[in-house]
Motif scaffolding. Structure first.
Motif, short mmCIF file in Angstrom:
data_model
loop_
_atom_site.label_atom_id
_atom_site.label_comp_id
_atom_site.label_asym_id
_atom_site.label_seq_id
_atom_site.Cartn_x
_atom_site.Cartn_y
_atom_site.Cartn_z
N VAL A 254 0.85 -1.19 0.00
CA VAL A 254 0.00 0.00 0.00
C VAL A 254 0.88 1.24 0.00
O VAL A 254 1.83 1.36 0.79
N ARG A 255 0.60 2.16 -0.90
CA ARG A 255 1.33 3.42 -0.94
C ARG A 255 0.42 4.53 -0.40
O ARG A 255 -0.72 4.68 -0.82
N VAL A 256 0.96 5.31 0.53
CA VAL A 256 0.19 6.37 1.16
C VAL A 256 0.79 7.72 0.74
O VAL A 256 1.94 8.01 1.06
N PRO A 257 0.03 8.54 0.00
CA PRO A 257 0.57 9.85 -0.40
C PRO A 257 0.62 10.80 0.80
O PRO A 257 -0.31 10.87 1.60
N LEU A 258 1.72 11.50 0.91
CA LEU A 258 1.89 12.50 1.97
C LEU A 258 2.35 13.81 1.35
O LEU A 258 3.05 13.82 0.34
N PHE A 259 1.96 14.91 1.97
CA PHE A 259 2.36 16.21 1.47
C PHE A 259 3.06 16.96 2.61
O PHE A 259 2.66 16.89 3.76
N THR A 260 4.13 17.66 2.27
CA THR A 260 4.88 18.41 3.26
C THR A 260 4.74 19.90 2.98
O THR A 260 4.99 20.35 1.86
N ALA A 261 4.33 20.67 3.98
CA ALA A 261 4.26 22.12 3.86
C ALA A 261 5.63 22.70 4.23
O ALA A 261 6.14 22.46 5.33
N LEU A 262 6.25 23.43 3.29
CA LEU A 262 7.54 24.05 3.54
C LEU A 262 7.28 25.48 4.01
O LEU A 262 6.97 26.37 3.22
N VAL A 263 7.40 25.71 5.31
CA VAL A 263 7.06 26.98 5.93
C VAL A 263 8.29 27.59 6.58
O VAL A 263 9.02 26.90 7.31
#
Length: 271
Positions: A254-263
């Motif tokens: 299973v592949r889980v998409p993740l997003f990173t906020a660059l702040v």
């Protein structure tokens, strides 16, 4: 090793797994052997990559360039745990001793809209944070683990040639069928701007597959899981048909998409 004959080994993927594989190979291979690690990124790290931009103009610079006024983010994995006994006893001590990694004793908070955590109640975990400790991170950024492990590997055996090729996307792997290298492996792909996963489509479209190295290889180690996913955007390391069993096993994960906020904050955060 089965033989004392010097061999050429290709490692595809310059993340933590690829670097660790090289560190083990230098302990096993005969003198005179060559290890070449290929990674399609701008720098080592894979899913532990660091993005660094110059403060005055926002231009992207090398992750290792700490002398320039800049902002930096771990835009992949931000920390890791040592959950298994094998990892805690065989790998982690070397990383800590070599100052590639350190225990992360940060102040971890949880934000969930208008529903703050009640006193005495643990917030929802993010991959085990904050309820499962200790956690660790790379010294100076998560990319420092892969780069530090590779430097240590090269220093461990000066009689083995360890080469690192970044910006090199392996697009296909072929078995050589004739000549003095018959039976060995050849890696084909592209280099430079066209190799990067975020290059413009028109740049990638103009790329032509050429040999990634002037060497042929006696053995391959594929550490990039995306190699088996045909739909993964310009994934590195197109695996050959003989790897069908591995392909099926990895595709089932299973592949889980993740997003990173660059702040980036305009001033230092108190505390």
């Amino acid at each position: 090793p089965m033989s004392t004959r010097a061999v050429n080994v290709a490692v595809v993927g310059g993340g933590v797994t690829g670097a660790t594989a090289v560190s083990q190979l230098v302990r096993l291979l005969p003198s005179g052997s060559t290890i070449v690690l290929f990674d399609q990124g701008r720098a080592l790290g894979g899913r532990t990559s660091v993005r660094r931009i110059r403060a005055d103009d926002g231009a992207r610079i090398a992750a290792e360039d700490t002398a320039t006024s800049s902002f930096a983010w771990d835009h992949g994995c931000q920390f890791f745990r040592a959950d298994t006994a094998e990892f805690r006893t065989c790998i982690l001590p070397e990383w800590l001793k070599g100052k590639h990694a350190i225990e992360w004793k940060g102040r971890f908070e949880h934000v969930d809209g208008d529903a703050p955590t009640k006193p005495g109640q643990l917030p929802q975990d993010f991959f085990g944070l904050p309820s499962k400790t200790p956690v660790y991170h790379g010294v100076g950024g998560m990319h420092a683990i892969a780069s530090g492990v590779l430097r240590a590997a090269a220093a461990h055996r000066t009689d083995i040639d360890v080469q690192v090729k970044v910006g090199a996307r392996v697009a296909s792997i072929e078995r050589i069928t004739s000549g003095i290298d018959a039976g060995a492996w050849q890696l084909l792909g592209t280099t430079g701007e066209a190799a990067f996963h975020d290059s413009k489509e028109e740049v990638a479209a103009e790329a032509h597959n050429v040999p990634c190295s002037n060497l042929s290889f006696d053995a391959l180690l594929i550490t990039d899981a995306s190699a088996s996913f045909e739909g993964w955007h310009r994934a590195s390391a197109g695996l050959p048909p003989c790897a069908s069993e591995i392909l099926a096993r990895v595709r089932a994960r299973v592949r889980v998409p993740l997003f990173t906020a660059l702040v980036a904050f305009s001033s230092a955060v108190p505390g």
